[in-house]
Design a protein around this motif. Sequence first.
Motif, PDB file in Angstrom:
ATOM      1  N   ARG A  87       0.838  -1.206   0.000  1.00 41.16           N
ATOM      2  CA  ARG A  87       0.000   0.000   0.000  1.00 41.16           C
ATOM      3  C   ARG A  87       0.867   1.248   0.000  1.00 41.16           C
ATOM      4  NH1 ARG A  87      -4.481   1.301   4.725  1.00 41.16           N
ATOM      5  NH2 ARG A  87      -4.992   3.440   4.091  1.00 41.16           N
ATOM      6  N   MET A  88       1.954   1.224   0.742  1.00 38.94           N
ATOM      7  CA  MET A  88       2.889   2.350   0.765  1.00 38.94           C
ATOM      8  C   MET A  88       3.482   2.561  -0.626  1.00 38.94           C
ATOM      9  SD  MET A  88       5.066   4.608   1.830  1.00 38.94           S
ATOM     10  CE  MET A  88       6.771   5.149   1.853  1.00 38.94           C
ATOM     11  N   ALA A  89       3.888   1.479  -1.279  1.00 39.49           N
ATOM     12  CA  ALA A  89       4.487   1.596  -2.606  1.00 39.49           C
ATOM     13  C   ALA A  89       3.497   2.201  -3.595  1.00 39.49           C
ATOM     14  CB  ALA A  89       4.954   0.221  -3.083  1.00 39.49           C
ATOM     15  N   ARG A  90       2.239   1.784  -3.524  1.00 37.04           N
ATOM     16  CA  ARG A  90       1.232   2.343  -4.432  1.00 37.04           C
ATOM     17  C   ARG A  90       1.010   3.820  -4.159  1.00 37.04           C
ATOM     18  NH1 ARG A  90      -1.270  -2.685  -3.301  1.00 37.04           N
ATOM     19  NH2 ARG A  90      -2.582  -1.700  -1.715  1.00 37.04           N
ATOM     20  N   ARG A  91       0.982   4.209  -2.888  1.00 35.28           N
ATOM     21  CA  ARG A  91       0.792   5.620  -2.548  1.00 35.28           C
ATOM     22  C   ARG A  91       1.899   6.479  -3.143  1.00 35.28           C
ATOM     23  NH1 ARG A  91       0.259   6.124   3.814  1.00 35.28           N
ATOM     24  NH2 ARG A  91       0.168   8.353   3.298  1.00 35.28           N
ATOM     25  N   CYS A  92       3.100   5.933  -3.213  1.00 37.90           N
ATOM     26  CA  CYS A  92       4.258   6.686  -3.696  1.00 37.90           C
ATOM     27  C   CYS A  92       4.522   6.482  -5.181  1.00 37.90           C
ATOM     28  CB  CYS A  92       5.508   6.281  -2.910  1.00 37.90           C
ATOM     29  SG  CYS A  92       5.440   6.667  -1.153  1.00 37.90           S
ATOM     30  N   GLY A  93       3.781   5.568  -5.810  1.00 37.85           N
ATOM     31  CA  GLY A  93       4.082   5.243  -7.196  1.00 37.85           C
ATOM     32  C   GLY A  93       5.467   4.646  -7.337  1.00 37.85           C
ATOM     33  N   ALA A  94       5.896   3.924  -6.299  1.00 42.05           N
ATOM     34  CA  ALA A  94       7.281   3.460  -6.216  1.00 42.05           C
ATOM     35  C   ALA A  94       7.382   1.946  -6.325  1.00 42.05           C
ATOM     36  CB  ALA A  94       7.906   3.919  -4.905  1.00 42.05           C
ATOM     37  N   THR A  95       8.579   1.497  -6.606  1.00 46.73           N
ATOM     38  CA  THR A  95       8.919   0.081  -6.606  1.00 46.73           C
ATOM     39  C   THR A  95       9.712  -0.226  -5.351  1.00 46.73           C
ATOM     40  OG1 THR A  95       8.991  -0.005  -9.023  1.00 46.73           O
ATOM     41  CG2 THR A  95      10.138  -1.759  -7.824  1.00 46.73           C
ATOM     42  N   LEU A  96       9.272  -1.201  -4.570  1.00 37.59           N
ATOM     43  CA  LEU A  96      10.016  -1.616  -3.381  1.00 37.59           C
ATOM     44  C   LEU A  96      11.164  -2.526  -3.793  1.00 37.59           C
ATOM     45  CD1 LEU A  96       7.234  -2.368  -0.726  1.00 37.59           C
ATOM     46  CD2 LEU A  96       8.937  -0.544  -0.659  1.00 37.59           C
ATOM     47  N   LEU A  97      12.353  -2.213  -3.299  1.00 39.90           N
ATOM     48  CA  LEU A  97      13.545  -2.992  -3.619  1.00 39.90           C
ATOM     49  C   LEU A  97      13.899  -3.927  -2.475  1.00 39.90           C
ATOM     50  CD1 LEU A  97      15.907  -0.227  -5.068  1.00 39.90           C
ATOM     51  CD2 LEU A  97      14.550  -1.890  -6.363  1.00 39.90           C
ATOM     52  N   PRO A  98      14.378  -5.129  -2.782  1.00 42.95           N
ATOM     53  CA  PRO A  98      14.916  -5.987  -1.719  1.00 42.95           C
ATOM     54  C   PRO A  98      16.258  -5.445  -1.246  1.00 42.95           C
ATOM     55  CG  PRO A  98      15.291  -6.997  -3.863  1.00 42.95           C
ATOM     56  CD  PRO A  98      14.453  -5.767  -4.111  1.00 42.95           C
ATOM     57  N   ASP A  99      16.622  -5.810  -0.061  1.00 40.65           N
ATOM     58  CA  ASP A  99      17.902  -5.403   0.524  1.00 40.65           C
ATOM     59  C   ASP A  99      18.688  -6.669   0.864  1.00 40.65           C
ATOM     60  OD1 ASP A  99      20.007  -4.235   1.897  1.00 40.65           O
ATOM     61  OD2 ASP A  99      18.805  -3.580   3.609  1.00 40.65           O
ATOM     62  N   PRO A 100      19.782  -6.947   0.125  1.00 38.53           N
ATOM     63  CA  PRO A 100      20.455  -6.144  -0.901  1.00 38.53           C
ATOM     64  C   PRO A 100      19.833  -6.397  -2.285  1.00 38.53           C
ATOM     65  CG  PRO A 100      21.971  -7.643   0.258  1.00 38.53           C
ATOM     66  CD  PRO A 100      20.584  -8.120   0.519  1.00 38.53           C
ATOM     67  N   CYS A 101      20.254  -5.566  -3.255  1.00 39.22           N
ATOM     68  CA  CYS A 101      19.909  -5.823  -4.649  1.00 39.22           C
ATOM     69  C   CYS A 101      20.981  -5.206  -5.538  1.00 39.22           C
ATOM     70  CB  CYS A 101      18.527  -5.276  -4.992  1.00 39.22           C
ATOM     71  SG  CYS A 101      18.409  -3.479  -4.976  1.00 39.22           S
ATOM     72  N   VAL A 102      21.135  -5.768  -6.724  1.00 41.15           N
ATOM     73  CA  VAL A 102      22.110  -5.271  -7.690  1.00 41.15           C
ATOM     74  C   VAL A 102      21.351  -4.589  -8.822  1.00 41.15           C
ATOM     75  CG1 VAL A 102      23.936  -5.876  -9.329  1.00 41.15           C
ATOM     76  CG2 VAL A 102      23.782  -7.075  -7.137  1.00 41.15           C
ATOM     77  N   VAL A 103      21.748  -3.371  -9.147  1.00 42.62           N
ATOM     78  CA  VAL A 103      21.161  -2.625 -10.252  1.00 42.62           C
ATOM     79  C   VAL A 103      22.279  -2.152 -11.180  1.00 42.62           C
ATOM     80  CG1 VAL A 103      19.222  -1.864  -8.836  1.00 42.62           C
ATOM     81  CG2 VAL A 103      21.233  -0.398  -9.066  1.00 42.62           C
ATOM     82  N   ASP A 104      21.920  -1.884 -12.411  1.00 38.64           N
ATOM     83  CA  ASP A 104      22.876  -1.362 -13.387  1.00 38.64           C
ATOM     84  C   ASP A 104      22.777   0.153 -13.385  1.00 38.64           C
ATOM     85  OD1 ASP A 104      23.742  -0.308 -16.076  1.00 38.64           O
ATOM     86  OD2 ASP A 104      24.297  -2.400 -16.348  1.00 38.64           O
ATOM     87  N   LEU A 105      23.846   0.817 -12.994  1.00 33.85           N
ATOM     88  CA  LEU A 105      23.902   2.276 -13.006  1.00 33.85           C
ATOM     89  C   LEU A 105      24.894   2.715 -14.074  1.00 33.85           C
ATOM     90  CD1 LEU A 105      23.847   3.206  -9.199  1.00 33.85           C
ATOM     91  CD2 LEU A 105      21.932   3.063 -10.806  1.00 33.85           C
ATOM     92  N   HIS A 106      24.356   3.081 -15.224  1.00 39.47           N
ATOM     93  CA  HIS A 106      25.175   3.527 -16.356  1.00 39.47           C
ATOM     94  C   HIS A 106      26.260   2.502 -16.706  1.00 39.47           C
ATOM     95  CE1 HIS A 106      23.240   7.405 -16.682  1.00 39.47           C
ATOM     96  NE2 HIS A 106      23.414   7.618 -15.398  1.00 39.47           N
ATOM     97  N   GLY A 107      25.860   1.245 -16.753  1.00 40.15           N
ATOM     98  CA  GLY A 107      26.765   0.192 -17.198  1.00 40.15           C
ATOM     99  C   GLY A 107      27.587  -0.470 -16.113  1.00 40.15           C
ATOM    100  N   THR A 108      27.471   0.000 -14.869  1.00 43.20           N
ATOM    101  CA  THR A 108      28.225  -0.582 -13.767  1.00 43.20           C
ATOM    102  C   THR A 108      27.283  -1.328 -12.819  1.00 43.20           C
ATOM    103  OG1 THR A 108      29.886   1.177 -13.826  1.00 43.20           O
ATOM    104  CG2 THR A 108      29.754  -0.129 -11.813  1.00 43.20           C
ATOM    105  N   PRO A 109      27.417  -2.657 -12.706  1.00 45.67           N
ATOM    106  CA  PRO A 109      26.604  -3.382 -11.718  1.00 45.67           C
ATOM    107  C   PRO A 109      26.937  -2.854 -10.321  1.00 45.67           C
ATOM    108  CG  PRO A 109      27.664  -4.905 -13.256  1.00 45.67           C
ATOM    109  CD  PRO A 109      28.289  -3.559 -13.474  1.00 45.67           C
TER     110      PRO A 109
END
Length: 242
Positions: A87-109
């Motif tokens: 419900r919090m995520a919907r209120r914010c229009g956000a995606t909840l991330l697991p902790d930890p998680c790996v994302v690609d930031l401009h080509g760098t994992p």
Amino acid sequence: MTVLLVSDLHLDAARPATTHAFLALLAGEARSAEALYILGDLFEAWVGDDDPGEPGASVCAALKALSDSGVPVYLMRGNRDFLYGPRMARRCGATLLPDPCVVDLHGTPTLLMHGDLLCSDDAAYQAFRRQVRSPEWQANFLAQPLAARQAFAAQARAASREHQQGVAEAITDVAPATVAETMARYGVSRLIHGHTHRPAIHSLEVDGRRAQRIVLGDWYDQGSVLRVEAEGLALESREVRR
């Protein structure tokens, strides 16, 4: 484009200047960002998605407006707001991330964490964390009246301050061996986290490779923002006017 990352804002009705500073970021600079990542402790306390109070209502509305404008918003649970739900995520229009998680930031994992899991030498805190993250504990807690949950949160904050004062500073910081093991396990050379309130960019070596650990600062006396672009990154401090 720029990816923005923040953590440890600890927004609370008692500190309106910090809320105003964050709302200004959302209405201004963040509108031209590629994405916004919030790595935990956005609020001083979050006792359930059914709490209609401030500053939660205003901040969630501003995050939703940012998301609706086309900027993805990503939320990670911290040690103060681990009770975020769908419900919090919907209120914010956000995606909840697991902790930890790996994302690609401009080509760098890049490994993203709140950071409290890295403070493995603080055995008392880690035991508390395991307790309150269990589904059974959370279900029992959320079944209580809102006023009871708010009272518990106030007591927990007081106990946390007392605990921080009673242990060595090194224990409340990350354990270098845990940092290295975690980065090696996820196969990354860059880690970004908050929690410790010690903003810095650290160089280290993981499995014989050069690596980097970026620590986001808190928003008590300043606004700590990490800007990540294709050309590099910058850890900046923004003024919080009182």
